[in-house]
Motif scaffolding. Structure first.
Motif, mmCIF file in Angstrom:
data_model
loop_
_atom_site.group_PDB
_atom_site.id
_atom_site.type_symbol
_atom_site.label_atom_id
_atom_site.label_comp_id
_atom_site.label_asym_id
_atom_site.label_seq_id
_atom_site.Cartn_x
_atom_site.Cartn_y
_atom_site.Cartn_z
ATOM 1 N N ILE A 41 34.902 38.680 37.611
ATOM 2 C CA ILE A 41 35.882 37.979 36.779
ATOM 3 C C ILE A 41 37.294 38.318 37.250
ATOM 4 C CG2 ILE A 41 34.321 38.017 34.793
ATOM 5 C CD1 ILE A 41 36.054 40.222 33.616
ATOM 6 N N THR A 42 38.241 37.522 36.771
ATOM 7 C CA THR A 42 39.652 37.750 37.126
ATOM 8 C C THR A 42 40.490 38.107 35.910
ATOM 9 O OG1 THR A 42 40.150 35.385 36.857
ATOM 10 C CG2 THR A 42 39.510 36.137 39.058
ATOM 11 N N LYS A 43 39.943 37.952 34.713
ATOM 12 C CA LYS A 43 40.700 38.151 33.476
ATOM 13 C C LYS A 43 40.806 39.641 33.099
ATOM 14 C CE LYS A 43 37.988 35.830 30.913
ATOM 15 N NZ LYS A 43 37.403 35.200 29.717
ATOM 16 N N PRO A 44 41.786 39.978 32.248
ATOM 17 C CA PRO A 44 41.907 41.373 31.798
ATOM 18 C C PRO A 44 40.919 41.745 30.692
ATOM 19 C CG PRO A 44 43.690 40.058 30.880
ATOM 20 C CD PRO A 44 42.949 39.162 31.818
ATOM 21 N N ILE A 45 40.221 40.749 30.132
ATOM 22 C CA ILE A 45 39.222 41.043 29.101
ATOM 23 C C ILE A 45 37.891 40.382 29.481
ATOM 24 C CG2 ILE A 45 40.932 41.253 27.252
ATOM 25 C CD1 ILE A 45 40.009 38.438 26.305
ATOM 26 N N ILE A 46 36.806 40.928 28.927
ATOM 27 C CA ILE A 46 35.471 40.381 29.166
ATOM 28 C C ILE A 46 34.978 39.744 27.869
ATOM 29 C CG2 ILE A 46 33.102 40.906 29.845
ATOM 30 C CD1 ILE A 46 34.195 43.422 31.242
ATOM 31 N N THR A 47 34.613 38.478 27.943
ATOM 32 C CA THR A 47 34.050 37.780 26.783
ATOM 33 C C THR A 47 32.579 37.476 27.060
ATOM 34 O OG1 THR A 47 34.708 35.617 27.619
ATOM 35 C CG2 THR A 47 36.284 36.777 26.201
ATOM 36 N N LEU A 48 31.891 37.040 26.002
ATOM 37 C CA LEU A 48 30.460 36.768 26.134
ATOM 38 C C LEU A 48 30.189 35.664 27.151
ATOM 39 C CD1 LEU A 48 27.664 37.572 25.105
ATOM 40 C CD2 LEU A 48 27.915 35.884 23.263
ATOM 41 N N SER A 49 31.072 34.667 27.212
ATOM 42 C CA SER A 49 30.858 33.573 28.159
ATOM 43 C C SER A 49 31.031 34.014 29.609
ATOM 44 C CB SER A 49 31.817 32.415 27.852
ATOM 45 O OG SER A 49 33.161 32.828 27.994
ATOM 46 N N ASP A 50 31.689 35.148 29.826
ATOM 47 C CA ASP A 50 31.851 35.669 31.191
ATOM 48 C C ASP A 50 30.545 36.264 31.719
ATOM 49 O OD1 ASP A 50 34.615 35.084 31.392
ATOM 50 O OD2 ASP A 50 35.101 36.901 30.265
ATOM 51 N N ILE A 51 29.744 36.814 30.820
ATOM 52 C CA ILE A 51 28.565 37.555 31.263
ATOM 53 C C ILE A 51 27.255 36.854 30.917
ATOM 54 C CG2 ILE A 51 29.746 39.782 31.151
ATOM 55 C CD1 ILE A 51 28.424 40.260 28.450
ATOM 56 N N ALA A 52 27.359 35.684 30.294
ATOM 57 C CA ALA A 52 26.133 34.979 29.906
ATOM 58 C C ALA A 52 26.366 33.473 29.895
ATOM 59 C CB ALA A 52 25.663 35.447 28.529
ATOM 60 N N SER A 53 25.312 32.710 30.124
ATOM 61 C CA SER A 53 25.372 31.254 29.935
ATOM 62 C C SER A 53 24.958 30.961 28.499
ATOM 63 C CB SER A 53 24.442 30.550 30.921
ATOM 64 O OG SER A 53 23.106 30.964 30.735
ATOM 65 N N ILE A 54 25.666 30.046 27.853
ATOM 66 C CA ILE A 54 25.422 29.744 26.439
ATOM 67 C C ILE A 54 25.198 28.238 26.315
ATOM 68 C CG2 ILE A 54 26.315 29.965 24.091
ATOM 69 C CD1 ILE A 54 28.243 32.132 25.197
ATOM 70 N N ASP A 55 24.083 27.844 25.728
ATOM 71 C CA ASP A 55 23.821 26.414 25.558
ATOM 72 C C ASP A 55 22.957 26.188 24.326
ATOM 73 O OD1 ASP A 55 21.141 26.963 26.326
ATOM 74 O OD2 ASP A 55 21.725 26.806 28.429
ATOM 75 N N SER A 56 22.644 24.906 24.079
ATOM 76 C CA SER A 56 21.851 24.538 22.916
ATOM 77 C C SER A 56 21.099 23.247 23.207
ATOM 78 C CB SER A 56 22.753 24.360 21.695
ATOM 79 O OG SER A 56 22.021 23.855 20.588
#
Length: 319
Positions: free
Chosen positions: A34-49
């Motif tokens: 990642i390039t951002k200063p914070i890690i969010t759930l969408s950075d480390i996982a794919s989310i769908d429905s």
């Protein structure tokens, strides 16, 4: 794969099962950059429905804050159970979310090397703002400095010279990335500073008092100047030479001193000041003394030898 090994693999990899009953599916990734200063759930996982009307919910779930990112070019390992705990604490309804994560997710922060060209520009900008004529001869970076790969704003937060090396400077850099991430780094540089300093415009003899016409300003390398040298006019005008000074010589506190306003043998007034007494008597100076300098004196009435501070011409204070 043997049944025993398959079971062990599934226990390591899965956190939630029976996902067919869930509305949203979160599938963790093994490694991400990642390039951002914070890690969010969408950075480390794919989310769908499987449902079409949950797009905003998916976006909201993806914004779940996991933790701060590591420094550029560094990595962290986030355990699956910690991610699930964060999701729970953030109020996500886990009974409606099917999730699967590796035992640990490796997250690396993208980074690139800070270049000497970038450092040099920041230093030059700093000296320009300070209106100091300093050039950088060489930059010393003790180790590679990795920064965010996006646009950077680099500035010198502080500058100091090495105590025993006038030509060596230490710079604290403040590096701000385009996304607001801030990091600091210290570098050293070989520098050369030039400034105008007063030098004697004629031969000045011992005991002479320096006046405005006795010096000119000359451009000199600061690293070549003695530590005790005077570099502004007000420090030399009215001072007395302690030895002969040749034309072109710089002035220092070893060649110039404040002239005495009281001289050895002068008749003086002695001012006695205590909380209970204030009196003035006559006496004799036993030493030369500049203003505020401590000298020995003799009281005419008692013939006692005392020490006092020169207040003005012919006036000495005794506490």
């Amino acid at each position: 794969m043997k049944l025993k090994n398959l079971s062990l693999y599934l226990l390591t990899f899965l956190v939630a099962v029976n996902a067919s009953a869930y509305e949203i599916y979160v599938r963790g990734k093994q490694e991400v950059t990642i390039t951002k200063p914070i890690i969010t759930l969408s950075d480390i996982a794919s989310i769908d429905s499987t449902k079409n009307n949950l797009d905003e919910v998916i976006i909201g779930v993806g914004k779940t804050f996991i933790q701060n990112s590591p420094m550029p070019n560094k990595e962290v390992s986030i355990p699956a159970n910690r991610i699930v705990e964060i999701m729970k604490n953030e109020g996500l309804k886990l009974e409606k979310i099917g999730y699967v994560f590796p035992k640990n997710i490796k997250v690396k922060r993208a980074g690139r090397l800070l270049t000497e060209k970038e450092v040099l520009k920041a230093i030059n900008d700093y000296f320009d703002s300070e209106q100091r004529e300093i050039s950088v001869k060489r930059i010393y970076m003790k180790e590679d400095i990795f920064v965010s790969p996006d646009d950077l704003f680099i500035e010198v937060a502080s500058f100091s010279k090495e105590p025993f090396k006038k030509d060596m400077g230490s710079f604290l850099l403040k590096i701000t990335s385009g996304n607001g991430d801030v990091q600091k780094a210290t570098i050293n540089a070989l520098i050369e500073e030039w400034k105008d300093v007063p030098v004697a415009s004629r031969q000045i003899y011992r005991g002479e008092v320096v006046n405005e016409g006795d010096f000119v300003m000359a451009r000199m390398n600061v690293s070549k100047l003695p530590k005790e040298s005077f570099d502004v006019k007000k420090e030399i005008v009215g001072k007395e030479a302690t030895r002969n000074i040749s034309k072109g010589d710089i002035f220092s506190n070893t060649t110039l001193v404040s002239p005495p306003v009281v001289r050895n043998g002068d008749k003086i007034k002695i001012v006695y000041e205590t909380p209970l007494l204030s009196a003035i008597v006559t006496g004799v100076a036993l030493q030369d003394g500049a203003k505020q300098e401590k000298i020995k004196i003799k009281n005419d009435s008692s013939n006692k030898i005392l020490e006092g501070y020169v207040m003005a011409q012919g006036l000495v204070r005794v506490n």
